[in-house]
Motif scaffolding. Structure first.
Motif, PDB file in Angstrom:
ATOM      1  N   VAL A   1       1.678 -12.579   0.815  1.00  0.00           N
ATOM      2  CA  VAL A   1       0.654 -13.524   0.388  1.00  0.00           C
ATOM      3  C   VAL A   1       0.755 -13.791  -1.113  1.00  0.00           C
ATOM      4  CG1 VAL A   1      -1.232 -11.903  -0.129  1.00  0.00           C
ATOM      5  CG2 VAL A   1      -1.757 -14.182   0.735  1.00  0.00           C
ATOM      6  N   ALA A   2       1.151 -12.782  -1.895  1.00  0.00           N
ATOM      7  CA  ALA A   2       1.348 -13.012  -3.332  1.00  0.00           C
ATOM      8  C   ALA A   2       2.511 -13.973  -3.566  1.00  0.00           C
ATOM      9  CB  ALA A   2       1.609 -11.676  -4.037  1.00  0.00           C
TER      10      ALA A   2
ATOM     11  N   LEU B   1      -6.155 -18.738   2.650  1.00  0.00           N
ATOM     12  CA  LEU B   1      -7.033 -18.960   1.509  1.00  0.00           C
ATOM     13  C   LEU B   1      -6.297 -18.673   0.212  1.00  0.00           C
ATOM     14  CD1 LEU B   1      -9.880 -19.510   0.328  1.00  0.00           C
ATOM     15  CD2 LEU B   1     -10.300 -17.052   0.538  1.00  0.00           C
ATOM     16  N   ALA B   2      -5.571 -17.559   0.187  1.00  0.00           N
ATOM     17  CA  ALA B   2      -4.859 -17.180  -1.023  1.00  0.00           C
ATOM     18  C   ALA B   2      -3.603 -18.012  -1.243  1.00  0.00           C
ATOM     19  CB  ALA B   2      -4.493 -15.697  -0.963  1.00  0.00           C
ATOM     20  N   SER B   3      -2.859 -18.275  -0.165  1.00  0.00           N
ATOM     21  CA  SER B   3      -1.571 -18.947  -0.326  1.00  0.00           C
ATOM     22  C   SER B   3      -1.703 -20.463  -0.384  1.00  0.00           C
ATOM     23  CB  SER B   3      -0.624 -18.543   0.809  1.00  0.00           C
ATOM     24  OG  SER B   3      -1.128 -18.956   2.069  1.00  0.00           O
ATOM     25  N   TRP B   4      -2.344 -21.056   0.630  1.00  0.00           N
ATOM     26  CA  TRP B   4      -2.456 -22.510   0.653  1.00  0.00           C
ATOM     27  C   TRP B   4      -3.583 -23.000  -0.232  1.00  0.00           C
ATOM     28  CZ3 TRP B   4      -0.850 -25.597   5.477  1.00  0.00           C
ATOM     29  CH2 TRP B   4       0.372 -25.135   5.936  1.00  0.00           C
TER      30      TRP B   4
ATOM     31  N   SER C   1       9.281 -14.339  -5.845  1.00  0.00           N
ATOM     32  CA  SER C   1       9.951 -13.359  -4.983  1.00  0.00           C
ATOM     33  C   SER C   1       9.694 -11.918  -5.402  1.00  0.00           C
ATOM     34  CB  SER C   1      11.468 -13.601  -4.984  1.00  0.00           C
ATOM     35  OG  SER C   1      11.781 -14.904  -4.586  1.00  0.00           O
ATOM     36  N   LEU C   2       9.262 -11.703  -6.633  1.00  0.00           N
ATOM     37  CA  LEU C   2       9.161 -10.342  -7.163  1.00  0.00           C
ATOM     38  C   LEU C   2       8.249  -9.433  -6.333  1.00  0.00           C
ATOM     39  CD1 LEU C   2       9.138 -11.004 -11.021  1.00  0.00           C
ATOM     40  CD2 LEU C   2      11.051 -10.401  -9.527  1.00  0.00           C
ATOM     41  N   PRO C   3       7.055  -9.884  -5.888  1.00  0.00           N
ATOM     42  CA  PRO C   3       6.234  -8.984  -5.065  1.00  0.00           C
ATOM     43  C   PRO C   3       6.931  -8.525  -3.788  1.00  0.00           C
ATOM     44  CG  PRO C   3       4.929 -10.849  -5.830  1.00  0.00           C
ATOM     45  CD  PRO C   3       6.358 -11.156  -6.159  1.00  0.00           C
TER      46      PRO C   3
END
Length: 420
Positions: free
Chosen positions: A227-228, A359-362, A396-398
């Motif tokens: 999600v991050a 909610l977090a991503s879109w 991509s880091l997370p």
């Protein structure tokens, strides 16, 4: 290795796939037609264009959680059919108003908000419905087929959208978008899949149910990483797309066909990536192929927009190649990530967990649209595109830092294992 069986043998999946293809093709045409309608037909400024985009995407911030509870409480298929038919009728109205010369930017903003709300409902219901259509062993194949189809549609839709907008005008292209939704709803009406109802015991409050979904997502290390990544990527991508729309149409004056070609490049790459996804997973393992694909897909746009400062054929070629490379990474990673999200959540929680994820991503898309409008207005479209590509490159880091990179098989993720 991950066990994969064919989803195509399931008649209900073929209908769901066909519905997604019809609506997806129409939506791809509309993705280009709506901004052109705003900028060219209605003469909208960069700020007004950002309002249209934000209205389309703000429902992901405002309605996602509440609709996630609804999806877990009722049958999904009627929700999907209703959302398709309502979106189609709204776009027919937009087309009629535009052709008659009565459409205004505020009216387009209202229509975008309504369409965005219905899209949230459809997306949440579709995510929870697909695992009921096919068995778990066929889910990766089902998502891979859907991803590959979306990639091909991205190629055909963007290219056709540019030609249709230029040849027939944006309102007519929007009418074809409406037709896609109506055909999708009609096809879903013929899908027959048993949908288990939740127990009739007294329900918790909507807030309590939302907390359960939020906890299931926040306590799962892999889902937190995904999600991050999605939030950062979507935020930056929305800025890039808005900036490129202004850069290509207004600053460079290249026209809708060129804009459609650039957007189409992502679909070309995604089609290639989707075809390679299963082979790479079998050879290198699930996690390694997913992480490498994300790194390639997320960093390529930055290289493309940096080289597109001036209107030239080399700049256009570099931008197109970069978007193809980005699409390859997206095509490899998407079906894997969606399948992982579906299998990592218990069926009775999928609507709420997916709502929290969305909610977090879109929801970050609406923020990106508003920030993009400010950046384009204050700094110019090229610099805004570069700034937008930076969070995409870092997204991509997370996932790289998560346990995903050590996974060999998707079956290693068990629903509800918070520490996975």
């Amino acid at each position: 290795m991950t066990t994969v069986t064919s989803a195509w043998r399931v008649p209900a999946f073929r209908r769901v796939w066909g519905a997604g293809a019809f609506s997806g093709l129409g939506a791809e045409i509309g993705e280009l037609a709506v901004p052109v309608l705003a900028v060219v037909t209605l003469g909208a400024s960069a700020s007004e264009l950002s309002f249209v985009r934000a209205a389309l995407l703000t429902p992901y911030l405002v309605l996602t959680l509440a609709l996630g509870v609804l999806v877990d409480r009722v049958r999904r298929r009627p929700l999907m059919i209703g959302a398709d038919l309502a979106r189609g009728l709204l776009l027919v109205a937009v087309c009629a108003l535009a052709v008659s010369g009565r459409l205004t930017v505020p009216m387009l903003v209202v229509a975008a908000a309504l369409i965005g709300s219905l899209t949230v409902l459809y997306t949440l219901a579709d995510f929870s419905f697909l695992p009921l259509v096919v068995e778990d062993s066929a889910l990766i194949d089902a998502n891979a087929r859907i991803t590959a189809t979306q990639s091909v549609i991205g190629v055909a839709g963007s290219g056709a959208g540019g030609l249709l907008v230029q040849a027939l005008t944006a309102p007519i292209a929007i009418a074809l978008n409406a037709l896609g939704y109506l055909l999708s709803g009609a096809l879903l009406a013929h899908v027959r899949v048993p949908e288990p109802r939740r127990p009739s015991a007294p329900r918790d409050s909507a807030l309590a149910e939302l907390k359960v979904g939020l906890a299931a997502l926040s306590q799962h290390r892999i889902l937190r990483a995904l999600v991050a990544e999605a939030g950062l990527w979507n935020f930056g991508n929305e800025i890039v797309l808005l900036a490129l729309t202004v850069l290509v149409l207004q600053t460079f004056g290249w026209g809708p066909v060129v804009l459609g070609t650039v957007i189409m490049a992502v679909g070309v790459g995604a089609a290639i990536g989707s075809a390679l996804s299963q082979r790479l997973t079998l050879r290198f393992g699930y996690g390694r192929s997913l992480v490498v694909a994300m790194l390639v897909g997320n960093t390529a746009p930055l290289a493309g927009v940096v080289g597109a400062r001036e209107p030239s054929w080399p700049a256009l070629a570099g931008l197109t190649v970069a978007f193809v490379a980005s699409g390859v990474g997206i095509g490899v990673a998407n079906s894997q990530a969606v399948s992982l999200r579906q299998l990592a959540v218990a069926p009775e929680l999928r609507g709420r967990v997916n709502a929290t994820y969305r909610l977090a991503s879109w929801g970050s898309l609406s923020l990106g649209a508003l920030v993009g409008g400010v950046l384009v207005t204050s700094l110019g479209p090229w610099l805004a595109a570069v700034i937008g590509a930076l969070p995409m490159a870092l997204a991509s880091l997370p996932v790289v830092a998560s346990p995903v990179r050590r996974m060999r098989r998707i079956e290693e993720v068990v629903p509800g294992e918070a520490g996975c």
